[in-house]
Design an enzyme around this catalytic site. Structure first.
Site, PDB file in Angstrom:
ATOM      1  N   ASP A  43      41.570  12.388  52.491  1.00 15.14           N
ATOM      2  CA  ASP A  43      40.402  13.212  51.654  1.00 15.14           C
ATOM      3  C   ASP A  43      39.482  14.064  52.720  1.00 15.14           C
ATOM      4  O   ASP A  43      38.270  14.116  52.165  1.00 15.14           O
ATOM      5  CB  ASP A  43      39.671  12.308  50.758  1.00 15.14           C
ATOM      6  CG  ASP A  43      39.104  11.015  51.804  1.00 15.14           C
ATOM      7  OD1 ASP A  43      39.398  11.156  52.944  1.00 15.14           O
ATOM      8  OD2 ASP A  43      38.586  10.250  51.061  1.00 15.14           O
ATOM      9  N   HIS A 247      48.240  33.468  74.299  1.00 28.02           N
ATOM     10  CA  HIS A 247      47.603  32.753  73.118  1.00 28.02           C
ATOM     11  C   HIS A 247      47.774  31.145  73.673  1.00 28.02           C
ATOM     12  O   HIS A 247      47.904  30.143  72.696  1.00 28.02           O
ATOM     13  CB  HIS A 247      48.187  33.002  71.864  1.00 28.02           C
ATOM     14  CG  HIS A 247      48.094  34.222  71.364  1.00 28.02           C
ATOM     15  ND1 HIS A 247      48.788  34.824  70.589  1.00 28.02           N
ATOM     16  CD2 HIS A 247      47.071  35.121  71.891  1.00 28.02           C
ATOM     17  CE1 HIS A 247      48.191  35.811  70.317  1.00 28.02           C
ATOM     18  NE2 HIS A 247      47.418  36.318  71.147  1.00 28.02           N
ATOM     19  N   ASP A 264      39.301  32.901  77.608  1.00 29.10           N
ATOM     20  CA  ASP A 264      39.112  33.697  76.498  1.00 29.10           C
ATOM     21  C   ASP A 264      38.389  33.024  75.366  1.00 29.10           C
ATOM     22  O   ASP A 264      38.943  32.177  74.608  1.00 29.10           O
ATOM     23  CB  ASP A 264      40.233  34.269  75.999  1.00 29.10           C
ATOM     24  CG  ASP A 264      40.439  35.372  74.985  1.00 29.10           C
ATOM     25  OD1 ASP A 264      39.373  35.647  74.428  1.00 29.10           O
ATOM     26  OD2 ASP A 264      41.413  36.099  74.836  1.00 29.10           O
ATOM     27  N   ASP A 275      33.934  37.964  71.450  1.00 30.59           N
ATOM     28  CA  ASP A 275      35.187  37.779  71.951  1.00 30.59           C
ATOM     29  C   ASP A 275      35.436  38.495  73.512  1.00 30.59           C
ATOM     30  O   ASP A 275      35.390  39.479  73.727  1.00 30.59           O
ATOM     31  CB  ASP A 275      36.234  38.737  71.395  1.00 30.59           C
ATOM     32  CG  ASP A 275      37.577  38.348  71.603  1.00 30.59           C
ATOM     33  OD1 ASP A 275      38.054  37.562  72.477  1.00 30.59           O
ATOM     34  OD2 ASP A 275      38.647  38.939  70.996  1.00 30.59           O
ATOM     35  N   HIS A 358      50.480  43.445  76.151  1.00 32.57           N
ATOM     36  CA  HIS A 358      49.503  43.751  74.830  1.00 32.57           C
ATOM     37  C   HIS A 358      48.979  44.961  74.944  1.00 32.57           C
ATOM     38  O   HIS A 358      48.753  45.779  75.808  1.00 32.57           O
ATOM     39  CB  HIS A 358      48.797  42.242  74.578  1.00 32.57           C
ATOM     40  CG  HIS A 358      47.811  42.268  75.863  1.00 32.57           C
ATOM     41  ND1 HIS A 358      46.650  42.911  75.724  1.00 32.57           N
ATOM     42  CD2 HIS A 358      48.003  41.372  76.898  1.00 32.57           C
ATOM     43  CE1 HIS A 358      45.941  42.350  76.935  1.00 32.57           C
ATOM     44  NE2 HIS A 358      46.803  41.536  77.718  1.00 32.57           N
ATOM     45  N   HIS A 362      41.014  45.575  70.078  1.00 33.65           N
ATOM     46  CA  HIS A 362      40.967  45.599  68.545  1.00 33.65           C
ATOM     47  C   HIS A 362      39.521  45.671  67.993  1.00 33.65           C
ATOM     48  O   HIS A 362      38.660  45.684  68.674  1.00 33.65           O
ATOM     49  CB  HIS A 362      41.618  43.984  68.093  1.00 33.65           C
ATOM     50  CG  HIS A 362      41.271  42.961  68.837  1.00 33.65           C
ATOM     51  ND1 HIS A 362      39.845  42.539  68.399  1.00 33.65           N
ATOM     52  CD2 HIS A 362      41.320  42.316  70.008  1.00 33.65           C
ATOM     53  CE1 HIS A 362      39.407  41.428  69.099  1.00 33.65           C
ATOM     54  NE2 HIS A 362      40.420  41.267  70.008  1.00 33.65           N
ATOM     55  N   HIS A 369      39.653  39.507  64.785  1.00 35.24           N
ATOM     56  CA  HIS A 369      40.550  40.745  64.761  1.00 35.24           C
ATOM     57  C   HIS A 369      40.172  41.195  63.431  1.00 35.24           C
ATOM     58  O   HIS A 369      40.660  40.971  62.520  1.00 35.24           O
ATOM     59  CB  HIS A 369      42.132  40.239  64.924  1.00 35.24           C
ATOM     60  CG  HIS A 369      42.621  39.838  66.205  1.00 35.24           C
ATOM     61  ND1 HIS A 369      43.726  39.094  66.330  1.00 35.24           N
ATOM     62  CD2 HIS A 369      42.124  39.886  67.489  1.00 35.24           C
ATOM     63  CE1 HIS A 369      43.804  38.873  67.635  1.00 35.24           C
ATOM     64  NE2 HIS A 369      42.866  39.186  68.384  1.00 35.24           N
ATOM     65  N   GLU A 398      40.317  44.846  76.708  1.00 34.73           N
ATOM     66  CA  GLU A 398      40.811  43.787  77.367  1.00 34.73           C
ATOM     67  C   GLU A 398      42.149  44.029  78.058  1.00 34.73           C
ATOM     68  O   GLU A 398      43.035  43.388  77.594  1.00 34.73           O
ATOM     69  CB  GLU A 398      41.021  42.868  76.401  1.00 34.73           C
ATOM     70  CG  GLU A 398      41.752  42.934  75.104  1.00 34.73           C
ATOM     71  CD  GLU A 398      42.008  41.971  74.262  1.00 34.73           C
ATOM     72  OE1 GLU A 398      42.409  40.777  74.855  1.00 34.73           O
ATOM     73  OE2 GLU A 398      41.719  41.888  72.851  1.00 34.73           O
ATOM     74  N   TYR A 402      49.614  40.020  84.115  1.00 33.13           N
ATOM     75  CA  TYR A 402      50.507  38.551  83.917  1.00 33.13           C
ATOM     76  C   TYR A 402      51.633  38.420  84.752  1.00 33.13           C
ATOM     77  O   TYR A 402      52.602  39.101  84.338  1.00 33.13           O
ATOM     78  CB  TYR A 402      50.465  38.214  82.511  1.00 33.13           C
ATOM     79  CG  TYR A 402      49.419  38.427  81.585  1.00 33.13           C
ATOM     80  CD1 TYR A 402      48.342  37.514  81.589  1.00 33.13           C
ATOM     81  CD2 TYR A 402      49.268  39.643  80.886  1.00 33.13           C
ATOM     82  CE1 TYR A 402      47.212  37.967  80.776  1.00 33.13           C
ATOM     83  CE2 TYR A 402      48.203  40.078  80.405  1.00 33.13           C
ATOM     84  CZ  TYR A 402      47.141  39.132  80.086  1.00 33.13           C
ATOM     85  OH  TYR A 402      46.117  39.515  79.447  1.00 33.13           O
ATOM     86  N   ARG A 419      42.762  38.512  82.820  1.00 39.74           N
ATOM     87  CA  ARG A 419      42.415  39.596  81.678  1.00 39.74           C
ATOM     88  C   ARG A 419      40.921  39.579  81.880  1.00 39.74           C
ATOM     89  O   ARG A 419      40.222  38.429  82.160  1.00 39.74           O
ATOM     90  CB  ARG A 419      42.756  38.844  80.504  1.00 39.74           C
ATOM     91  CG  ARG A 419      42.408  39.804  79.227  1.00 39.74           C
ATOM     92  CD  ARG A 419      43.256  39.212  78.046  1.00 39.74           C
ATOM     93  NE  ARG A 419      42.986  38.149  77.453  1.00 39.74           N
ATOM     94  CZ  ARG A 419      43.638  37.027  77.534  1.00 39.74           C
ATOM     95  NH1 ARG A 419      44.985  37.138  78.016  1.00 39.74           N
ATOM     96  NH2 ARG A 419      43.327  35.912  76.758  1.00 39.74           N
ATOM     97  N   GLU A 421      37.584  40.792  79.503  1.00 39.53           N
ATOM     98  CA  GLU A 421      37.244  41.697  77.969  1.00 39.53           C
ATOM     99  C   GLU A 421      35.978  41.677  77.511  1.00 39.53           C
ATOM    100  O   GLU A 421      35.100  40.717  78.016  1.00 39.53           O
ATOM    101  CB  GLU A 421      38.161  40.727  76.818  1.00 39.53           C
ATOM    102  CG  GLU A 421      37.875  41.231  75.516  1.00 39.53           C
ATOM    103  CD  GLU A 421      38.760  40.197  74.510  1.00 39.53           C
ATOM    104  OE1 GLU A 421      38.883  40.504  73.286  1.00 39.53           O
ATOM    105  OE2 GLU A 421      39.020  38.925  75.019  1.00 39.53           O
TER     106      GLU A 421
END
Length: 452
Positions: A43, A247, A264, A275, A358, A362, A369, A398, A402, A419, A421
């Site tokens: 619950d 991710h 990130d 972001d 990638h 965005h 996103h 970004e 890799y 990365r 960003e």
């Protein structure tokens, strides 16, 4: 709890703008529900987060709510269906506005208990030309809408007609949400500023021997300490090879000396997202190989930033970043010139995708996103071209590299993920970096980490 004193005129203006679009299409009725409460286990519920479309038009954050907009040739009416006041439930769950207070505080033309939506909706849909509704987004409301439509159809012999056209209302709202007003920009700047300090705090806290989740805890502390309600998405704290997982969210590994740490993460402040990604050395000092790749990614981001201005096409930034990244891959030997050819050859064959797989950004807004079409409405031949950037749009930029272990790839770069960003507002004369306060250059990062 006292009733909110926030100025909700911006939400009312958005409703009027949407209804004007509905009127331009012949008029009709829009039905826009908020999100459902979701059970986590037994619950116990997940923390409730309102639907972004619903919130954009209402500013209302309670669950079990539906907004109905009626737009005819000569009338606009906004109607809220929400939970009734219930002092007993408020002891357990907290304050509720109730229909009467909600109508007054949020400037709705009328408000009713959510329990009578099934009775009122057929009346509102009667003789409406178009139903503006997003099917299959909230199945529990789908059934009520379907039943209401059937109830109207059942009155056909008496001359009452049900809507004959259905339009996805979210497509109309998407274009509105794509352009941020001054209030939204201020909230996004606040979110980015909080997140910038959180990233700096994580850098100062980082040391070999700590665990990824310890740095995540520093981020979360800084978010909440500054009034952000939640992370805008699951924070990525990735050390060493984990940074090559785009991710990654386990955040359980121990940080080792010589590792790079990729974070990130961004907070959500009053429903608006930030972001930001930064990559830094766990021991406070980039190795020569790490610095070499980092400078390539930084230069690629700068190339993309130079395209962040009105009139540029959305993909210009990506293409500029790819060109710098690919040249860097050739210069460092990540890509073998004897196998992939020239810079143009490597781009044409997408050889760079081994190390950069990638896109370069965005939309950003109520959702990390965020909504909005990336392509223009008009077709050029068989495809739609990417749209031009315009003032009020907010994008992320970004780029990254890799490097997983692979034959022919120099070992000094193995298990390196980088990365960078930032959150970028397009302005009338260029852009504004909302996350500009986050340490980014090699010198800035190493200086921040010396302050530990």
């Amino acid at each position: 709890m006292s009733i909110n004193t926030t100025d909700y005129s911006a939400y009312s203006a958005r409703r009027q703008q949407l209804m004007a679009q509905m009127q331009a299409q012949g008029g009709g009725v829009a039905v826009i529900p908020t999100a459902r409460e979701c059970i986590r286990n037994n619950d116990n519920h997940f923390p409730f987060r309102h639907d972004s479309y619903f919130y954009y038009l209402s500013g209302f954050t309670e669950p079990e709510v539906v907004l109905v907009l009626v737009a005819t040739a000569d009338k606009q009416q906004s109607i809220l269906f929400c939970r009734e006041k219930n002092p007993e439930r408020e002891i357990w769950d907290g304050f509720r506005f109730g229909p009467e207070a909600a109508a007054k505080e949020f400037a709705f033309d009328a408000a009713y208990p959510i329990d009578i939506l099934a009775d009122k909706l057929p009346e509102l849909l009667s003789d409406a030309r178009t139903l503006f509704y997003s099917i299959a987004q909230e199945p529990h409301i789908d059934s009520q809408v379907q039943q209401s439509l059937q109830a109207v159809r059942d009155k056909g012999r008496s001359g009452i007609r049900a809507p004959g056209i259905t339009v996805d209302v979210r497509e109309l709202i998407d274009e509105m949400r794509l352009f941020k007003d001054a209030t939204e920009i201020a909230l996004m700047q606040r979110a980015a500023s909080i997140s910038a300090e959180a990233h700096a705090r994580a850098m100062r806290s980082a040391r070999p021997g700590k665990f990824e989740y310890e740095l995540e805890a520093e981020l979360l502390y800084e978010f909440r300490r500054n009034g952000a309600q939640a992370p805008a998405y699951g924070s990525i704290v990735a050390t060493g090879a984990n940074a090559c997982i785009l991710h990654y969210q386990s955040n359980q590994a121990q940080i080792k000396d010589g590792d790079l740490v990729l974070i990130d993460a961004g907070c959500e402040f009053d429903s608006y997202a930030s972001d930001i990604t930064r990559t830094f050395p766990a021991n406070g000092k980039f190795s020569p190989a790490q610095k070499r790749l980092y400078e390539i990614v930084l230069a690629s981001q700068q190339a993309a930033l130079e395209c962040a201005r009105p009139g540029s096409v959305y993909m210009d930034g990506h293409n500029a970043a790819v060109r710098v990244l690919t040249q860097g891959m050739l210069d460092t030997g990540l890509l073998d010139k004897n196998k992939v050819g020239s810079l143009d050859d490597a781009i044409a064959s997408a050889a760079f995708r081994q190390f950069y797989m990638h896109g370069t950004g965005h939309w950003l807004g109520l959702d990390v996103h965020d909504v909005g079409d990336y392509r223009a409405a008009e077709k050029t031949g068989d495809t739609r071209a990417y749209r031009q950037l315009r003032p009020g749009m907010v994008i992320t930029i970004e780029p990254g590299i890799y490097v997983r272990p692979a034959e022919g790839v120099p070992e000094e770069y193995w298990n390196t993920g980088i990365r960078i960003e930032d959150d970028i507002l397009i302005t009338a004369d260029g852009h504004l970096n909302l996350s500009r306060d986050t340490p980014k250059t090699v010198a800035e990062i190493e200086a921040e980490m010396r302050a530990r």
